[in-house]
Scaffold this motif. Structure first.
Motif, short mmCIF file in Angstrom:
data_model
loop_
_atom_site.label_atom_id
_atom_site.label_comp_id
_atom_site.label_asym_id
_atom_site.label_seq_id
_atom_site.Cartn_x
_atom_site.Cartn_y
_atom_site.Cartn_z
N SER A 50 59.89 42.31 13.38
CA SER A 50 59.18 43.32 12.59
C SER A 50 58.09 42.68 11.76
N ARG A 51 58.40 41.55 11.15
CA ARG A 51 57.42 40.87 10.31
C ARG A 51 56.24 40.37 11.15
N PHE A 53 55.23 41.76 13.96
CA PHE A 53 54.50 42.96 14.35
C PHE A 53 53.59 43.43 13.22
N VAL A 54 54.10 43.35 11.97
CA VAL A 54 53.30 43.77 10.81
C VAL A 54 52.03 42.95 10.71
N PHE A 57 49.78 44.35 13.56
CA PHE A 57 49.39 45.74 13.31
C PHE A 57 48.56 45.84 12.04
N VAL A 90 52.25 54.70 9.83
CA VAL A 90 52.90 53.73 10.71
C VAL A 90 52.92 52.36 10.04
N TYR A 93 55.47 52.27 7.17
CA TYR A 93 56.84 52.24 7.71
C TYR A 93 57.19 50.85 8.22
N GLN A 94 56.27 50.23 8.94
CA GLN A 94 56.51 48.88 9.45
C GLN A 94 56.66 47.87 8.30
N ALA A 98 59.93 45.60 7.49
CA ALA A 98 59.84 44.14 7.54
C ALA A 98 60.09 43.48 6.18
#
Length: 149
Positions: A50-51, A53-54, A57, A90, A93-94, A98
């Protein structure tokens, strides 16, 4: 004589049963610890993913937002700013997943469901039993032997 031998055999049997119970308990504790460590590692991997991806993103969000804002200012079309709103939801939320408290809120909700909505957790056809597993295994092995012919 037979009474003394029987008494000693009973004592040995009792000791052996206690030893087997102790070993079973140790094995179960080790198995539970192993499963918990595997769960912790999988959770850590999900948070790390998740981290990561953050980071990607977030970069996309910043570049896109800047581009859309510049485009809206140059062309004087405020409609170009519309995609920023859903993208920001989005992104937030991410970020919460994270780095924030999302996982704590999810865990709290899961605990609440387990307490107050236990019926939602029931498996179709109930919890598997040894007999149901054996029946399925036998059916599969009979089918496999039938197909080999």
């Amino acid at each position: 004589m037979g009474f003394i031998l029987s008494k000693s055999m009973d004592a040995n049997l009792t000791k052996q049963q206690e030893f087997m119970l102790h070993n079973s308990r140790l094995q179960l504790e080790r198995q539970m610890m192993l499963q918990n460590q595997m769960r912790e590692r999988q959770t850590a991997m999900q948070i790390a993913r998740s981290r990561e991806f953050v980071k990607y993103f977030g970069t996309f969000f910043i570049v896109t937002s800047a581009g859309l804002t510049l485009g809206a200012l140059k062309s004087k079309k405020p409609a170009l700013l519309a995609p920023i709103l859903p993208l920001s939801f989005v992104f937030v939320y991410q970020m919460d997943g994270a780095y924030g408290t999302l996982i704590h809120r999810i865990r709290g909700e899961a605990e609440s469901i387990m307490v107050s909505e236990k019926e939602r957790l029931d498996l179709p056809h109930g919890t598997p039993t040894f007999d149901s597993m054996e029946k399925a295994r036998r059916a599969k092995s009979n089918l496999a032997s039938f197909l080999e012919r």
